[in-house]
Design a protein around this motif. Structure first.
Motif, PDB file in Angstrom:
ATOM      1  N   ALA A  51       3.108 -12.612  11.369  1.00  0.00           N
ATOM      2  CA  ALA A  51       3.918 -12.006  10.296  1.00  0.00           C
ATOM      3  C   ALA A  51       5.002 -11.347  10.666  1.00  0.00           C
ATOM      4  O   ALA A  51       4.994 -10.502  11.729  1.00  0.00           O
ATOM      5  CB  ALA A  51       2.881 -11.344   9.230  1.00  0.00           C
ATOM      6  N   THR A  52       6.007 -11.418  10.139  1.00  0.00           N
ATOM      7  CA  THR A  52       7.424 -10.609  10.182  1.00  0.00           C
ATOM      8  C   THR A  52       7.285  -9.486   9.737  1.00  0.00           C
ATOM      9  O   THR A  52       6.899  -9.316   8.252  1.00  0.00           O
ATOM     10  CB  THR A  52       8.738 -11.577   9.854  1.00  0.00           C
ATOM     11  OG1 THR A  52       8.772 -11.675   8.417  1.00  0.00           O
ATOM     12  CG2 THR A  52       8.762 -12.782  10.680  1.00  0.00           C
ATOM     13  N   ILE A  53       7.718  -8.296  10.126  1.00  0.00           N
ATOM     14  CA  ILE A  53       7.775  -6.867   9.533  1.00  0.00           C
ATOM     15  C   ILE A  53       8.924  -6.741   8.758  1.00  0.00           C
ATOM     16  O   ILE A  53       9.874  -6.894   9.542  1.00  0.00           O
ATOM     17  CB  ILE A  53       7.290  -5.818  10.590  1.00  0.00           C
ATOM     18  CG1 ILE A  53       5.979  -6.128  11.282  1.00  0.00           C
ATOM     19  CG2 ILE A  53       7.386  -4.615   9.930  1.00  0.00           C
ATOM     20  CD1 ILE A  53       5.808  -5.427  12.516  1.00  0.00           C
ATOM     21  N   LYS A  54       9.022  -6.547   7.468  1.00  0.00           N
ATOM     22  CA  LYS A  54      10.123  -6.151   6.698  1.00  0.00           C
ATOM     23  C   LYS A  54      10.405  -4.912   6.832  1.00  0.00           C
ATOM     24  O   LYS A  54       9.937  -4.005   6.685  1.00  0.00           O
ATOM     25  CB  LYS A  54      10.015  -6.724   5.512  1.00  0.00           C
ATOM     26  CG  LYS A  54      11.050  -6.789   4.425  1.00  0.00           C
ATOM     27  CD  LYS A  54      10.955  -7.323   3.094  1.00  0.00           C
ATOM     28  CE  LYS A  54      12.217  -7.045   2.546  1.00  0.00           C
ATOM     29  NZ  LYS A  54      12.360  -6.815   1.123  1.00  0.00           N
ATOM     30  N   ASN A  55      11.841  -4.602   6.870  1.00  0.00           N
ATOM     31  CA  ASN A  55      12.524  -3.078   6.816  1.00  0.00           C
ATOM     32  C   ASN A  55      12.306  -2.897   5.508  1.00  0.00           C
ATOM     33  O   ASN A  55      13.086  -3.488   4.492  1.00  0.00           O
ATOM     34  CB  ASN A  55      13.738  -3.280   7.310  1.00  0.00           C
ATOM     35  CG  ASN A  55      14.324  -1.645   7.356  1.00  0.00           C
ATOM     36  OD1 ASN A  55      13.818  -0.731   7.280  1.00  0.00           O
ATOM     37  ND2 ASN A  55      15.500  -1.704   8.079  1.00  0.00           N
ATOM     38  N   ILE A  56      11.590  -1.494   5.218  1.00  0.00           N
ATOM     39  CA  ILE A  56      11.499  -1.203   3.672  1.00  0.00           C
ATOM     40  C   ILE A  56      12.814  -0.599   3.369  1.00  0.00           C
ATOM     41  O   ILE A  56      13.064  -0.276   2.125  1.00  0.00           O
ATOM     42  CB  ILE A  56      10.336  -0.180   3.561  1.00  0.00           C
ATOM     43  CG1 ILE A  56      10.499   1.034   4.300  1.00  0.00           C
ATOM     44  CG2 ILE A  56       8.979  -1.001   3.718  1.00  0.00           C
ATOM     45  CD1 ILE A  56       9.573   2.070   4.162  1.00  0.00           C
TER      46      ILE A  56
END
Length: 136
Positions: free
Chosen positions: A2-7
């Motif tokens: 899974a890709t980590i999204k920048n909050i």
């Protein structure tokens, strides 16, 4: 994986136009600002700290000889009406101890019933709280 999204990435909503509500009136600027005002999460904590900082001491015990001497002086100063320095104990309102205060004043009268001294400035002091009387 899974890709980590920048909050902190707001590119998906940054260009979106603001839509005013037709149901609610717009809040005044003053009221909007009040939402972000700081508040005391620990209400009363500052007062407790301030109360703890105050220095207090226990009331000193006076022996019978000194008590008799103070009573004689008190009656003498009542007759003469001269200015005297009265050192007395004042119990603290929130703590079990208190502090010693001094005042320059003359004695107006002694109330035997309530065991108090009434000074010319109308201040009332319990006789048992008087620690010292000095001629000035």
């Amino acid at each position: 994986m899974a890709t980590i999204k920048n909050i902190h990435d707001y590119t998906d909503i940054i260009e979106t136009s603001y839509k005013k509500s037709t149901k609610y009136k717009q809040m005044k600027r003053k009221n909007r600002a009040a939402q972000f005002a700081p508040f005391a999460a620990l209400t009363g904590y500052k007062d407790i700290i301030h109360d703890t900082e105050r220095l207090t001491e226990e009331k000193r015990i006076i022996d019978e000889n000194k008590r008799m001497l103070l009573d004689q002086k008190l009656k003498h100063f009542l007759k003469t009406q001269e200015m005297i320095k009265i050192t007395y104990f004042k119990k603290d309102e929130t703590k079990t101890e208190g502090c010693y205060l001094s005042i320059m004043q003359s004695v107006k009268r002694i109330d035997e019933l309530y065991k108090t001294v009434i000074l010319n400035n109308q201040q009332i002091i319990a006789i048992e709280d008087i620690y010292d009387l000095e001629e000035k």
